[in-house]
Design a protein around this motif. Structure first.
Motif, PDB file in Angstrom:
ATOM      1  N   ALA A 136       0.824  -1.207   0.000  1.00  0.00           N
ATOM      2  CA  ALA A 136       0.000   0.000   0.000  1.00  0.00           C
ATOM      3  C   ALA A 136       0.859   1.259   0.000  1.00  0.00           C
ATOM      4  O   ALA A 136       0.554   2.242  -0.686  1.00  0.00           O
ATOM      5  CB  ALA A 136      -0.931  -0.008   1.213  1.00  0.00           C
ATOM      6  N   GLN A 148      -3.071   0.616  -5.619  1.00  0.00           N
ATOM      7  CA  GLN A 148      -4.482   0.642  -5.225  1.00  0.00           C
ATOM      8  C   GLN A 148      -5.141  -0.719  -5.398  1.00  0.00           C
ATOM      9  O   GLN A 148      -6.142  -1.011  -4.740  1.00  0.00           O
ATOM     10  CB  GLN A 148      -5.238   1.681  -6.063  1.00  0.00           C
ATOM     11  CG  GLN A 148      -4.792   3.102  -5.817  1.00  0.00           C
ATOM     12  CD  GLN A 148      -5.102   3.573  -4.414  1.00  0.00           C
ATOM     13  OE1 GLN A 148      -6.219   3.425  -3.920  1.00  0.00           O
ATOM     14  NE2 GLN A 148      -4.100   4.129  -3.734  1.00  0.00           N
ATOM     15  N   GLU A 198      -6.356  -4.094   2.356  1.00  0.00           N
ATOM     16  CA  GLU A 198      -7.696  -3.511   2.267  1.00  0.00           C
ATOM     17  C   GLU A 198      -7.943  -2.499   3.375  1.00  0.00           C
ATOM     18  O   GLU A 198      -8.635  -1.498   3.174  1.00  0.00           O
ATOM     19  CB  GLU A 198      -8.747  -4.618   2.283  1.00  0.00           C
ATOM     20  CG  GLU A 198      -8.708  -5.466   1.011  1.00  0.00           C
ATOM     21  CD  GLU A 198      -9.806  -6.511   0.937  1.00  0.00           C
ATOM     22  OE1 GLU A 198     -10.362  -6.872   2.004  1.00  0.00           O
ATOM     23  OE2 GLU A 198     -10.090  -6.985  -0.182  1.00  0.00           O
ATOM     24  N   ALA A 242      -5.802  -0.514   4.389  1.00  0.00           N
ATOM     25  CA  ALA A 242      -5.101   0.690   3.935  1.00  0.00           C
ATOM     26  C   ALA A 242      -5.802   1.347   2.750  1.00  0.00           C
ATOM     27  O   ALA A 242      -5.295   2.331   2.195  1.00  0.00           O
ATOM     28  CB  ALA A 242      -3.662   0.339   3.560  1.00  0.00           C
ATOM     29  N   GLY A 243      -6.949   0.783   2.344  1.00  0.00           N
ATOM     30  CA  GLY A 243      -7.735   1.396   1.276  1.00  0.00           C
ATOM     31  C   GLY A 243      -7.619   0.718  -0.072  1.00  0.00           C
ATOM     32  O   GLY A 243      -8.233   1.171  -1.041  1.00  0.00           O
ATOM     33  N   THR A 288      -7.675  -2.714  -2.877  1.00  0.00           N
ATOM     34  CA  THR A 288      -8.611  -3.768  -3.273  1.00  0.00           C
ATOM     35  C   THR A 288      -7.837  -4.936  -3.869  1.00  0.00           C
ATOM     36  O   THR A 288      -6.987  -4.737  -4.743  1.00  0.00           O
ATOM     37  CB  THR A 288      -9.621  -3.255  -4.320  1.00  0.00           C
ATOM     38  OG1 THR A 288     -10.329  -2.128  -3.781  1.00  0.00           O
ATOM     39  CG2 THR A 288     -10.617  -4.344  -4.691  1.00  0.00           C
TER      40      THR A 288
END
Length: 422
Positions: A178, A183, A207, A209-210, A212
């Motif tokens: 991340a 991303q 996930e 950490a934002g 996918t």
């Protein structure tokens, strides 16, 4: 050098190690092997038999030489100390869940009357024979098992490991990916307790950490064709790809390179982080910029140990070591077993197990020491020893897991070997 260090008993001591961040070490993490002051000789010596079920063959065979060398080096130092324990090492082959070498090796080792078996390296392989070992009243002590399954396994108090659970490595790797700016993440995963467990922890961290996870195909031990898995991941076009595999990575990498995947999108783990260049392994392209994680102190901080280990190993008639993964953990396993035997005054597996937490510093408020000789002197003088090893402080909890651990972060260079991540 990037190192992430955590104490289970406390908070995270530092965030993910990235460029410019210094390593964070716990007090007493690295003690050089050998040396130590003279010991008080006990009245009689214990004859301790230790077997190994380490990967001479199978999909982790590249880890066999450093691990076996670590056990033999430790045994030589214990025997040279003449401090009340004499070790007989009986080497064996764990193989893997495909060739099943353990099916004949474990009964052979148990038949030799060993007090402990060191191994396997693979968590999935260890799970195939743990019941057989602990059921015989023998300690199973792995230098490299990282599956979280062992933390709660019903092992009669006879299972220990010097490697941390993959809950930590997964957190470090997921956050490292991340932090790179990715991303989306694709993963190719070995379908066993190690692979799927580590993948789940990487996914959770990434996930959180934002990010996918867009593809995570699996394969089974013994598979030789990975085109479907590579195609699935490439088709998802992720920003990064984590290879949670063992030796199969040598076949997977050429396909990834042929599909146009750049090296700086690739992330390795302890099961496949290898010095491909030094070992003459052609992976189909340049790995420069690829990164990976490996439990334990960064290798460049224990060069006194690795240099001495290599000298010992070559002097014993073996080829020079090119890998050092889990060598320190294997060395520490033997030292801890010898100290626990000395503290117990016994070679009985259960009696040794009862002292392993104490000699690691997990109980007893012992005196710190960093060599077998120094620790043995404390024990023989009536005190309690707290061994801080080459791999770290160790400090077992009551289920045999180390409570303090470090994860090294590495990056591949143009020669397809890895170095500490700067």
């Amino acid at each position: 050098m990037g190192v992430f260090t955590r104490s289970r008993a406390g908070s995270i001591l530092g965030g993910i190690a990235v460029v410019g961040v210094s390593a964070v070490f716990l007090a007493g993490c690295a003690g050089d092997s050998g040396g130590g002051s003279g010991t008080t000789e006990p009245s009689e010596s214990l004859d301790l038999k230790i077997g190994t079920a380490l990967p001479v063959t199978g999909n982790l065979a590249f880890l066999g030489p450093p691990e076996i060398a670590g056990t033999e080096y430790a045994a030589s130092e214990v025997n040279a100390a003449n401090a009340g324990v004499t070790i007989e090492m009986i080497q064996g082959d764990s193989g893997d869940t495909d060739n099943k070498a353990y099916e004949t090796e474990i009964p052979r080792l148990l038949g030799e009357g060993v007090s402990a078996i060191i191994g396997a390296a693979s968590s999935g392989t260890s799970l195939q024979f743990i019941d057989q070992v602990v059921g015989a009243g023998v300690i199973q002590f792995s230098p490299a098992n990282t599956s979280a399954a062992f933390t709660t396994y019903d092992d009669n108090g006879l299972y220990f490991r010097t490697a941390p659970s993959d809950t930590l490595q997964g957190e470090v790797l997921g956050n490292l990916i991340a932090e790179s700016g990715a991303q989306t993440l694709g993963m190719i995963v070995l379908n066993d307790s190690y692979g799927t467990g580590l993948a789940s922890f990487v996914k959770d961290a990434f996930e959180a950490a934002g990010g996918t996870v867009v593809a995570e195909p699996t394969y089974n031990t013994g598979d030789t064709n990975f085109s479907a898995q590579v195609s699935e991941v490439v088709a998802a076009n992720p920003d990064a790809i984590a290879l949670i595999t063992f030796e199969e990575v040598k076949t997977i990498l050429p396909e990834l390179f042929a599909a146009g995947v750049p090296a700086d999108k690739l992330y390795f783990v302890d099961g496949n982080l290898s010095q491909f260049g030094s070992n003459g392994i052609d992976v189909g392209g340049s790995l420069e910029g690829a990164k990976g994680t490996l439990p334990g102190l960064s290798i460049d901080t224990i060069t006194d140990f690795t240099d001495s280990l290599n000298t010992f190993w070559v002097d014993e008639g073996n080829e020079e070591l090119t890998e050092f993964s889990y060598a320190a953990e294997s060395y520490d396993a033997v030292i801890l077993l010898a100290l626990a035997s000395l503290a117990a005054g016994s070679t009985d597996g259960a009696a040794i197990a009862d002292k392993l937490v104490e000699v690691s510093g997990g109980s007893g408020d012992g005196e710190k020491c960093t060599t077998f000789a120094a620790c043995a002197e404390i024990i023989n003088g009536g005190g309690v020893a707290d061994y801080d090893g080459i791999s770290g402080p160790i400090t077992f909890d009551d289920v045999g897991d180390p409570t303090e651990a470090s994860i090294g972060i590495y990056q591949y260079t143009a020669d397809n070997d890895y170095v500490a991540y700067e």
